[in-house]
Design an enzyme around this catalytic site. Sequence first.
Site, PDB file in Angstrom:
ATOM      1  N   HIS A  23      -6.506  -0.505   5.845  1.00  0.00           N
ATOM      2  CA  HIS A  23      -6.555  -1.185   7.146  1.00  0.00           C
ATOM      3  C   HIS A  23      -7.959  -1.232   7.748  1.00  0.00           C
ATOM      4  CE1 HIS A  23      -2.356  -1.291   6.796  1.00  0.00           C
ATOM      5  NE2 HIS A  23      -2.029  -0.221   7.460  1.00  0.00           N
ATOM      6  N   LYS A  83       0.847  -1.179   0.000  1.00  0.00           N
ATOM      7  CA  LYS A  83       0.000   0.000   0.000  1.00  0.00           C
ATOM      8  C   LYS A  83       0.891   1.241   0.000  1.00  0.00           C
ATOM      9  CE  LYS A  83      -0.881   1.154   4.865  1.00  0.00           C
ATOM     10  NZ  LYS A  83      -0.551   2.581   4.817  1.00  0.00           N
ATOM     11  N   GLU A 143      -2.724   5.346  17.646  1.00  0.00           N
ATOM     12  CA  GLU A 143      -1.265   5.267  17.763  1.00  0.00           C
ATOM     13  C   GLU A 143      -0.772   6.346  18.720  1.00  0.00           C
ATOM     14  OE1 GLU A 143       0.731   4.125  13.750  1.00  0.00           O
ATOM     15  OE2 GLU A 143      -0.832   5.585  13.273  1.00  0.00           O
TER      16      GLU A 143
END
Length: 502
Positions: free
Chosen positions: A253, A161, A229
């Site tokens: 994702h 990707k 994150e």
Amino acid sequence: MTRQTIPAAGPCTLFLFGANGDLVKRLLMPALYNLGRDGLLDRNLRIVGVDHNPATAAEFAQRLHAFMRERADKGGEGAGKGLDEKLWARLAKRLDYQTGDFLDPATYTALAKRIDKTSHGNAIFYLATSPRFFPEVAQRLGEAGLLDESAGGYRRVVVEKPFGTDLASAEALNACLLKVMSERQIYRIDHYLGKETVQNILVSRFSNGLFESFWNNHYIDHVQITAAETVGVETRGAFYDQTGALRDMVPNHLFQLLAMVAMEPPAAFGADAVRGEKAKVIGAIRPWSAKMALKNSVRGQYTAGKQGRKRLAGYRQEDRVAADSQTETYVALKVMIDNWRWAGVPFYLRTGKRMSVRDTEIAICFKPAPYAQFRESELERPKPNYLKIQIQPNEGMWFDLQAKRPGPELVMENVELGFAYKDFFKMTPATGYETLIYDCLTGDQTLFQRADNIENGWRAVQPFLDAWAQDGEVHEYPAGEDGPEAGNELLARDKREWHRLG
């Protein structure tokens, strides 16, 4: 994976384009090392690094060895306790290197001579390069005849990707790839699908009657998918400032996780059947109008903040980020799936950098039980039951239940039932690429994305991109917190709230 139950992959010459890049040294070589540890690599596998930097095979192997050893000593991702030098030595014997410009036809002439005869002509070309080289390399592989399978050996291309930056570019990339090879030769890789807990979603859903019987809009109120994150953009400032959280995470994702949760049972667990059902459910995502896209999305960008006692810079202060950047580092979306199973069930997606914890999870919220019988107690309304599937860092599944606290009063407490993978299974060190590389070597495309899946994902995302280009406010949030308040308001207006992270 264990060597007792899974045979080694067959012989092959594996070409790694972009051999000196971060992806090869940080993830692909550790994954190959781990596959070798588990006895899953054929003794005739050959690995050829391809890059423009001049180097010998010995120098290439030496650089990788130094990085692998340092990484193992520090306990890096997918690393065990120290580097097994004997195991590394066996892997290093497989390594070779080809200096060459990706745009020079002479490079591909040289590569043709490096396909090992003991591999029966089998070859895999792994494009671990900048995305701008994907169509260029594919075209030149085709022109050089390196994708021709008429001699009997297989030829496969692995594409990392991002698969485009919008619908038009994704369609153009697919058209370019399919011009020189067939769909069955293309392996579009998303490393999220290599994680054990992601693969376990299908097993848990379809092998347990308890789950599948209430996996629909009669019992499920809504679904939340989060990829949080704690890190910032690190060294990826230049790339990220041109990309943003939505392009970086959502059409690949997060939509892959959504597809695993929402897809219909496949006729069989073969590649075509599974990928077909995933493409259908992504294709059923409702295309918002520009007005609805703005209403059902939130963009955020982190400012200076702190995690614990550590002070953190804001996004615009990061290296190679524009001082007036409007790029989002956080995005929250509401999407609807227009099919019989999910009609009326919202899916809330969010992802962000510099949040309070690292946590990738799916939280499935069930409709509340009737509560009239509790009207004489202090309990106004029982909390909803959640099934939480945590992808990382603590892989496992948990179910929230209400239970009475011991004592004379009717007081309810939330309790969790579930399991952590590490408590039930022996987890060997892994990067997440092991399963995917093994599947590519054995020709199993189940965990790889098909062209229609890619394009359906961008088709669902395009209304947000178009709306933001005209009128997309970016809300600020301090680094170390869980996104802007507008992200909470997205759910609050539906009388819902985000499941607590961690």
